[in-house]
Design an enzyme around this catalytic site. Structure first.
Site, short mmCIF file in Angstrom:
data_model
loop_
_atom_site.label_atom_id
_atom_site.label_comp_id
_atom_site.label_asym_id
_atom_site.label_seq_id
_atom_site.Cartn_x
_atom_site.Cartn_y
_atom_site.Cartn_z
N GLU A 93 0.82 -1.20 0.00
CA GLU A 93 0.00 0.00 0.00
C GLU A 93 0.86 1.26 0.00
O GLU A 93 0.59 2.20 -0.73
CB GLU A 93 -0.89 -0.04 1.26
CG GLU A 93 -1.63 1.24 1.55
CD GLU A 93 -2.99 1.26 0.91
OE1 GLU A 93 -3.38 0.23 0.35
OE2 GLU A 93 -3.65 2.31 0.95
N ASP A 94 1.90 1.28 0.80
CA ASP A 94 2.61 2.53 1.08
C ASP A 94 4.00 2.64 0.47
O ASP A 94 4.62 3.69 0.54
CB ASP A 94 2.75 2.74 2.60
CG ASP A 94 1.39 2.85 3.27
OD1 ASP A 94 0.43 3.21 2.58
OD2 ASP A 94 1.29 2.56 4.47
#
Ligand code: MN
Length: 751
Positions: A93-94
């Protein structure tokens, strides 16, 4: 952020310290050195991927995945795969890492779990509908690999533990979600400790005052409580030891959240809650002897203290659906206080605290039957819902979560769990939805009983069915399980839809015979004529034969138009006061109307009622208006200062209805304006430019006349609201040379 060399060294040491803490916490599950290596690999990768990121608190980001992995290992009891997925759960996600990287480095399982977690992440939002949809997603993902949901819960737990650094509005949002979704889910999965902690943390942010007050009271009463527990437990310890039982005794205080619940729901003040704590006796015993030793312990304790007969809870013979096993009794202490005593084995205690993961541990790798059963149930529930009904799903899911359960048996002796209050029909649906649909009644403990019969724990139920039986509307009045409700509703809808489809064809056929073309508008009027709510009902009635040819003929012959009027006047003048309106005069009637509740909302497309704007006064949104029920043309909207208003109001007061503009999405309205001023060169151009370019108003028609240096202009324009019109009129007034601008009503334009 600028950190000194020294601070960075310290920070790195802290990261390593936390990582080792994780390994220690996981040491029970991971004995294989190869597993340790894999976890190290995941840690190094996550450390590098998150190296420039920090949490709101300023801490290195990697603290978070390490903490989540530690919860997963220590508090839920999951193994290597879940620990790796937790360590990496925020990377895809990051950071730049991809799912393919995950698969390449750690295999398909880890990929799928992180994929599930990434999908759930971010789509959470605290509006009811979205949440319910997401909830569905969670459940769907969950059924692929339950570890997704367990890691997600761990993630949330750590975020709740570190919520202090968030903004207040974020805190509220996250805490509400936690209370609404995560705590019930944790409960459902049997993660009792985590559920309580989530609830307490959520309460701390949602109701800080309540939380602090209870916490302080618990703190204050702790010493007294501890002393009481010691003296209460003493005789039990001695007696159990004398009987050669191996055991641990704990005094457990209720969670702040559950104390608050009790205060709130039962209206008991803090000092009068007798079960603020419970005594827990945990027996070290081999599985084969669990039950016998628990009952022996029970008997020893109740020899010492008098039990309350109606407070015996036997969840060792009938474990709860979430896997909880324990024997609870409430006994009288020498000081006259009731005390709850929970007796369970070490294994039961671990299952109760850590949930299913602990359950699997005891059952071996393939012992996931209980969880599978639960997932299957949720799946069935889901399959019965269509899109958009997720909210209902959430409701019925929650319904099942919080209801107490009863335990029932099939004729073959299989155990089924249903919410308390369930009837024979619920049971039938629990076995199979087809069986439910065709259920006639039941033999409960060999006695023939109706399907609405309420079942009690321990009943043995045999369902009597017939292929002719169909779901009935009134069934909804006595089923309680979410599954039965859903299934009956969708069966009824389906049935009704079929009949209605036929009904529509029948109507068209009948009309052809009457030489009338079918139109939706007529159908709409028929609804009102027959007092029905929606076309489906109308067609259904026709399909069922409830409305026959004669009634349809009657409608067209003489009622068609009149019924419209009747309906309108009924809808808006149910209040007998209105009927009593006298011809006392317009003003008074308007005053009275203003106090009425029913009103026609104008500009609201959802309202089925048709209305027209009266041509005599051309009202536009923002004008003060009333509705007037005409015989042939539905409702006409007049301005309250319409020249015709006085006569309408005083002669036909009973046909007047309250009307109001709604604010949103009102189409433009046609309005006339009159302008006069000095005729200068370019005047017309200036005015029209102002209107169409600057004010963005559409001109429908305009005419300008000039006489002796004075011009007169008339325009019809599309405006949206009186505010809009007023603004426009003011702007035109400011144009150099303009003397007068005004709105034209029918009267003034005629002069
Ligand atoms: Mn996270």
């Amino acid at each position: 952020m600028n950190l000194t060399e020294e601070a960075l060294l310290l920070e790195n040491a802290e990261i390593l310290r936390r990582y080792r803490g994780l390994l220690r916490a996981a040491s029970k599950q991971i004995s294989d050195p190869a597993d340790k290596k894999k976890i190290r690999k995941a840690f190094n990768l996550a450390l590098d991927a998150h190296k420039d990121m920090r949490r709101k608190s300023g801490e290195p980001y990697i603290f978070h995945p390490i903490a989540v992995a530690r919860i997963v290992a220590e508090e839920i009891g999951l193994g290597t795969t879940a620990i790796i997925a937790s360590v990496l759960h925020d990377t895809v996600e990051d950071t730049d890492l991809t799912l393919d990287d995950m698969e390449r480095l750690f295999g398909k399982k880890v990929r799928n779990i992180i994929d599930g977690l990434t999908k759930i992440e971010g789509v959470f939002d605290f509006t009811e509908s979205i949440q319910a949809e997401n909830f569905k997603k969670i459940i769907l993902t969950l059924s692929e690999d339950v570890r997704v949901i367990l890691i997600k819960i761990a993630d949330r737990l750590h975020n709740m533990r570190t919520l202090d650094h968030m903004r207040r509005d974020k805190q509220l949002k996250i805490a509400s979600e936690t209370m609404y979704l995560y705590a019930p889910l944790a409960h459902r999965l049997g993660l009792f400790n985590i559920k309580s902690e989530l609830e307490d943390l959520a309460l701390r942010y949602l109701e800080p005052d309540v939380y602090n007050e209870i916490e302080q009271k618990l703190q204050k009463s702790k010493e007294v409580r501890d002393r009481f527990i010691t003296s209460f437990v003493g005789p039990i310890r001695r007696a159990l030891s004398a009987d050669n039982l191996r055991f641990d005794v704990k005094g457990r205080t209720k969670s702040i959240h559950s104390i608050w619940n009790k205060i709130k729901n039962k209206g008991v003040p803090f000092d009068e809650i007798y079960d603020i704590f419970a005594i827990r006796i945990i027996l070290d015993v081999v599985p084969e002897k669990e039950k016998a030793e628990i009952w022996r312990t029970y008997s020893i304790i109740t020899d010492i203290y008098q039990p309350k007969p109606d407070r015996l809870r036997d969840w060792i013979s009938f474990p709860r659906a979430n896997g909880y096993e324990s024997l609870h009794t409430t006994v009288m202490s020498p000081t006259g206080k009731w005390v709850e005593v929970q007796i369970r084995s070490r294994r039961m205690d671990e299952v109760a605290e850590k949930g299913y993961a602990a359950h699997w541990k005891y059952k071996g790798e393939n012992g996931e039957t209980g969880l599978d059963e639960w997932l299957l149930k949720v799946r069935e529930l889901l399959d019965n819902f269509r899109e958009g009904e997720a909210l209902e799903l959430l409701d019925s899911f929650k319904l099942n979560l919080f209801n107490d359960e009863i335990y029932l048996f099939t004729p073959k002796g299989e155990l089924r769990t249903l919410p308390a209050g369930s009837t024979a029909l619920d049971f039938a649906y629990e076995i199979h939805s087809e069986l439910g649909d065709h259920c006639l009644g039941a033999k409960v403990n060999n006695k023939l009983l109706p399907l609405s019969h309420k079942l009690a724990s321990g009943d043995q139920v045999e369902i009597i069915s017939s292929s002719r039986q169909r779901p009935h509307e009134d069934w909804l009045g006595f089923v309680v399980s979410g599954k039965a409700k859903t299934r009956i509703k969708s069966a009824l809808k389906e049935e009704k839809r079929k009949v209605a489809e036929e009904g529509k064809e029948i109507l068209k056929r009948k009309l052809r015979r009457l030489k009338i073309n079918y139109s939706d508008a007529d159908a709409q009027k028929m609804l009102q004529h027959f007092g029905l709510d929606e076309p489906l009902d109308l067609f259904y009635q026709i399909g069922k034969g409830g409305i026959g040819s004669q009634q349809i003929r009657d409608f067209y012959k003489n009622e068609g138009v009149r019924s419209w009027y009747k309906y309108l006047s009924q809808k808006f003048s149910r209040n007998p006061e209105i009927k009593k309106r006298t011809a006392a005069g317009g003003k008074e009637i308007l005053q009275k109307i203003k106090q009425e509740e029913n009103q026609l909302l104008l500009g609201d497309n959802l309202d089925a009622v048709d209305y027209n704007l009266a041509p005599c006064c051309n009202p536009i949104p923002g004008d003060e208006v009333f509705g007037f029920v005409t015989v042939n043309e539905g409702i006409k909207i007049h301005k309250t200062n319409c020249p015709n208003a006085v006569s309408l109001l005083s002669n036909y007061a009973y046909r007047v209805i309250k009307a109001k503009w709604t604010g949103s999405q009102i189409p433009a309205f046609l309005v006339g304006i009159y302008i006069t001023g000095f005729d200068e060169v370019g005047m017309v151009n200036r005015i029209t430019k102002l209107i169409s370019n600057q004010m963005k108003v559409n001109i429908r028609s305009l005419s300008f006349d000039s006489n002796d240096g004075i011009f007169e202009g008339r325009m019809t324009l599309f405006v949206e609201h009186t505010r809009h019109l007023d603004e426009l009129l003011n702007k035109i007034k400011e144009v150099k040379g303009v003397l007068r601008v005004e709105r034209i009503t029918e009267n003034s334009s005629n002069t």
